[in-house]
Design an enzyme around this catalytic site. Sequence first.
Site, short mmCIF file in Angstrom:
data_model
loop_
_atom_site.label_atom_id
_atom_site.label_comp_id
_atom_site.label_asym_id
_atom_site.label_seq_id
_atom_site.Cartn_x
_atom_site.Cartn_y
_atom_site.Cartn_z
N CYS A 2 -28.73 -12.29 -16.05
CA CYS A 2 -28.66 -12.49 -17.49
C CYS A 2 -29.78 -13.39 -17.98
CB CYS A 2 -27.31 -13.06 -17.91
SG CYS A 2 -25.88 -12.15 -17.33
N ARG A 27 -35.03 -10.93 -14.84
CA ARG A 27 -33.75 -11.41 -14.32
C ARG A 27 -32.73 -10.28 -14.17
NH1 ARG A 27 -33.37 -17.04 -14.93
NH2 ARG A 27 -31.11 -16.97 -14.95
N TRP A 75 -26.08 -8.90 -17.59
CA TRP A 75 -25.89 -8.17 -16.35
C TRP A 75 -24.39 -8.15 -16.12
CZ3 TRP A 75 -29.55 -6.18 -12.79
CH2 TRP A 75 -29.02 -5.78 -11.55
N ASN A 99 -24.16 -17.10 -19.98
CA ASN A 99 -24.47 -16.65 -18.63
C ASN A 99 -23.49 -17.29 -17.67
OD1 ASN A 99 -26.68 -15.36 -19.67
ND2 ASN A 99 -28.21 -16.71 -18.74
N GLY A 100 -23.14 -16.58 -16.60
CA GLY A 100 -22.26 -17.14 -15.60
C GLY A 100 -20.90 -16.47 -15.59
N GLU A 479 -30.84 -6.98 11.08
CA GLU A 479 -31.34 -7.31 9.75
C GLU A 479 -32.55 -8.24 9.82
OE1 GLU A 479 -31.76 -7.67 5.59
OE2 GLU A 479 -30.96 -6.14 6.94
N LYS A 483 -36.22 -7.33 8.27
CA LYS A 483 -36.95 -8.17 7.32
C LYS A 483 -38.38 -8.42 7.81
CE LYS A 483 -35.13 -7.79 4.46
NZ LYS A 483 -33.93 -7.06 4.72
N GLU A 486 -40.58 -5.24 7.71
CA GLU A 486 -40.85 -4.80 6.34
C GLU A 486 -42.04 -5.53 5.72
OE1 GLU A 486 -36.90 -3.34 4.02
OE2 GLU A 486 -36.87 -5.43 4.66
N HIS A 502 -30.40 -3.44 30.01
CA HIS A 502 -30.29 -2.00 30.15
C HIS A 502 -31.54 -1.30 29.65
CE1 HIS A 502 -26.12 -2.18 31.43
NE2 HIS A 502 -25.90 -3.06 30.45
N LYS A 598 -38.19 -0.18 -3.85
CA LYS A 598 -36.99 -1.00 -3.95
C LYS A 598 -35.74 -0.13 -3.94
CE LYS A 598 -34.68 -4.73 -4.24
NZ LYS A 598 -34.59 -5.58 -3.05
#
Length: 603
Positions: A2, A27, A75, A99-100, A479, A483, A486, A502, A598
Amino acid sequence: MCGIVGYIGTREKKSLLLDGLKELEYRGYDSAGIALLTQGKISAYKATGKLENLALKTDCVTSEGFGIGIGHTRWATHGKPTEINAHPHWGQHAFVVHNGIIENYREIKDALQKEGIHFLSQTDTEVIVHLFESNITKHADLFSAFEATVEALHGAYAILLITTLAPETIFYAKNAVPLILAKNPKGELFFGSSDAPLIGLATEAVYLEDGEYGALSPKEITLFKNRQARPLQFVSLPQDKAYAQKEGYRFFMEKEIYEQARVISETLMGRISADSIVLDELSPELLEGINTIKICACGTSYHSGLVASYLFERLAKVRANVEIASEFRYKEPLLTPDTLFVVISQSGETADTLEALKIAKAAGLKTLAICNVDNSSIVRLADATLLTRAGIEKGVASTKAFATQVATLWMVALHIGALKGTIDQQTLASEIHTLLRTPNALHVKDGLHEKIHRLSKRYLHGHGFFFIGRDIFYPLALEGALKLKEISYMHAEGYPAGEMKHGPIALADSGLFTIALMPQTLLYEKTKSNVEELSARDATILAISPKPFDLADDFIQTGDHAHPMSEFFEMMLITQLLALEVAVRLGNDVDMPRNLAKSVTVE
């Protein structure tokens, strides 16, 4: 998440507010609105979608002469992205943007409805304006009514409120969400969620602290905390808009790593009570008769699903398996009606995941989406949705989206476990306690980033990286490797630590960089043994653990946590910072790595 702007002055307020909101587009938002108070009257305008829609709606609107204005990009968290749910919200004479998340909005709303107050929207925000107007009848002046309103709110908020009863004043409050007050020598006054909409307009700013509130007018600026007046400490504004959007960080990815502690708090808000998980989006009918959970996702979301599979089986005692969406589509899967089909997507538009969801729907399965974007294709199609509330993520390599997905799925596992009676109250209380402390594990401690920056120079050359871990730390190893590859373009793989012998251990030598995830709360001795095998073969070891490891070439010590998930989130943060610093040293564009998009909306 937001964006907020505010203005007091004689300029054309509509254009100024729209320009300010444009600077906050980074944002993320799905609707927008403004309110203008001139000559004692308030006019408000709202639109869904992009700011262009709001601009078209207000094309013939003028707001010259002295007045005030507030604007907002939303948002969605509570309620769909509709005009009714867009900000500002209003009562009889007051308008508010926020906001929030107001954690106790249900209790406030129930009390106000008993007073006969009618609500228009599905949002938590609307309670603020109605509570303020209700408080006016109980307090001597407007500021006291606003003060009492703020004191009643629990949660995160940046609030701007205007009323025809005070046509030169903006009331404001801030807690756990950014809000900046600013001015210039011309006597104009401003608010913004970040520096970006203020640069070029204001020269000095007050960066408000949590718990502060006050009133802003041409005659006076007041600032309070805990009913005590506080001094205004203005500082000069920066002049670089791009720098302001990144809020002082070098890259959006870096900013997103650092804001994970705050964002996770928003993920949890309103969903945890003292002794239970409250997920109103999951109806009893959705979970009735469910004996199996099938999770389907791609990339980083797939890794969060793998973490969840451990949690579903461990906590909820329900069978869980995870599918890569691009594989699921073509394997002629066997689907049974006792299966809850869970899809995970940051954007809600991931093509393979969307097609997998369609297959599950066609088979008659109950479906749940874990997503960051309300009103996206996946959200519209699924039977139920839990929004992760991560806000927009501009860095292509996902960070806070992964963290919020894992936290959301953890809550789902606890919720199902409580419903099924597979988790006792003591264990549930312990899990909730750990959940609430998760933001602490995601705080970047003093000296940590600098240490990772220094040691990253060792990891610029070699023939590859192995990230290894066990249990939930295996998906984290996957992950961490994703990262790194990427954004650094260096080869990296994640492995279960027990699988090294193994086959992969054949690659071990000094040019093999091993990132060892060694939590003390989960299979530490087993993982340690695997790392010792690699060290004996001269692999370069970076150990991440609360326990010092003598054989490590580099060692990053984590906190002394009592729960594996606390260790998980802290180690996740470290692997993200490591990938960032290696990529920076290699001179790569961290936010826009080559060949990647994205949101992957094609096969």
